[in-house]
Write an enzyme that holds these catalytic residues in place. Structure first.
Site, PDB file in Angstrom:
ATOM      1  N   GLN A  87       0.985  -1.124  -0.064  1.00 56.58           N
ATOM      2  CA  GLN A  87       0.143  -0.145   0.077  1.00 56.58           C
ATOM      3  C   GLN A  87       0.835   1.361   0.038  1.00 56.58           C
ATOM      4  O   GLN A  87       1.556   1.518   1.074  1.00 56.58           O
ATOM      5  CB  GLN A  87      -0.950  -0.032   1.257  1.00 56.58           C
ATOM      6  N   VAL A  89       0.267   4.481  -0.538  1.00 55.43           N
ATOM      7  CA  VAL A  89      -0.037   5.682   0.260  1.00 55.43           C
ATOM      8  C   VAL A  89      -1.038   5.049   1.440  1.00 55.43           C
ATOM      9  O   VAL A  89      -2.040   4.301   1.182  1.00 55.43           O
ATOM     10  CB  VAL A  89      -0.947   6.285  -0.615  1.00 55.43           C
ATOM     11  N   HIS A  93      -7.872   2.856  -0.576  1.00 54.43           N
ATOM     12  CA  HIS A  93      -8.133   3.077  -1.778  1.00 54.43           C
ATOM     13  C   HIS A  93      -8.231   1.825  -2.527  1.00 54.43           C
ATOM     14  O   HIS A  93      -7.502   1.122  -2.231  1.00 54.43           O
ATOM     15  CB  HIS A  93      -7.006   4.078  -2.303  1.00 54.43           C
TER      16      HIS A  93
END
Length: 137
Positions: A87, A89, A93
């Site tokens: 991941q 960020v 998302h």
């Protein structure tokens, strides 16, 4: 970074901005039209998404998967989410990636591409936005 996009403080090629989330083009797409969908609230993983938000958030993801197909003439979509590992960020998302038969995507090795320029990215965002508006289900 995603919180800044949600707040309108960080530039992004937005596809939609709704109560259940914000969708925008990935700046390093697997294929052009690759959309990221984020909840408005800062959440790190799927486990952090409140149960009462699941229907709205994944309803938006579903609608975007349909819009990416119809707006871009894609043969299908790849919908994915990482939680912590891979991941890049730390904000929940969901990736909605347009697919076509023979596009070369194999397993989880995702080659990345770039938009030629801002008008190129804008055109992809607009096509998906138009398709999303045509089928608001």
């Amino acid at each position: 970074m995603f919180c800044g996009i949600v707040a309108g403080e960080v530039r992004a090629f937005r596809v939609t901005d709704e109560p259940d989330g914000v969708a925008f083009l990935d700046t390093r797409p697997v294929f052009k039209g690759h959309v990221l969908v984020v909840p408005r609230a800062h959440l790190v993983t799927l486990a952090d998404l409140p149960p009462e938000s699941i229907t709205g958030y994944f309803g938006l993801v579903r609608r975007l998967a349909v819009a990416v197909e119809s707006g871009l003439g894609a043969g299908g979509t790849f919908v994915a989410m990482n939680n912590r590992v891979s991941q890049s960020v730390p904000h929940l998302h969901t990736h909605v990636v347009p697919r076509t038969k023979g596009d070369g995507l194999r397993g989880f090795f995702w080659p990345r591409t770039r938009y030629a320029d801002d008008p190129d990215a804008t055109s992809y965002a607009e096509r998906i936005r138009s398709a999303l508006a045509a089928d608001p289900a």
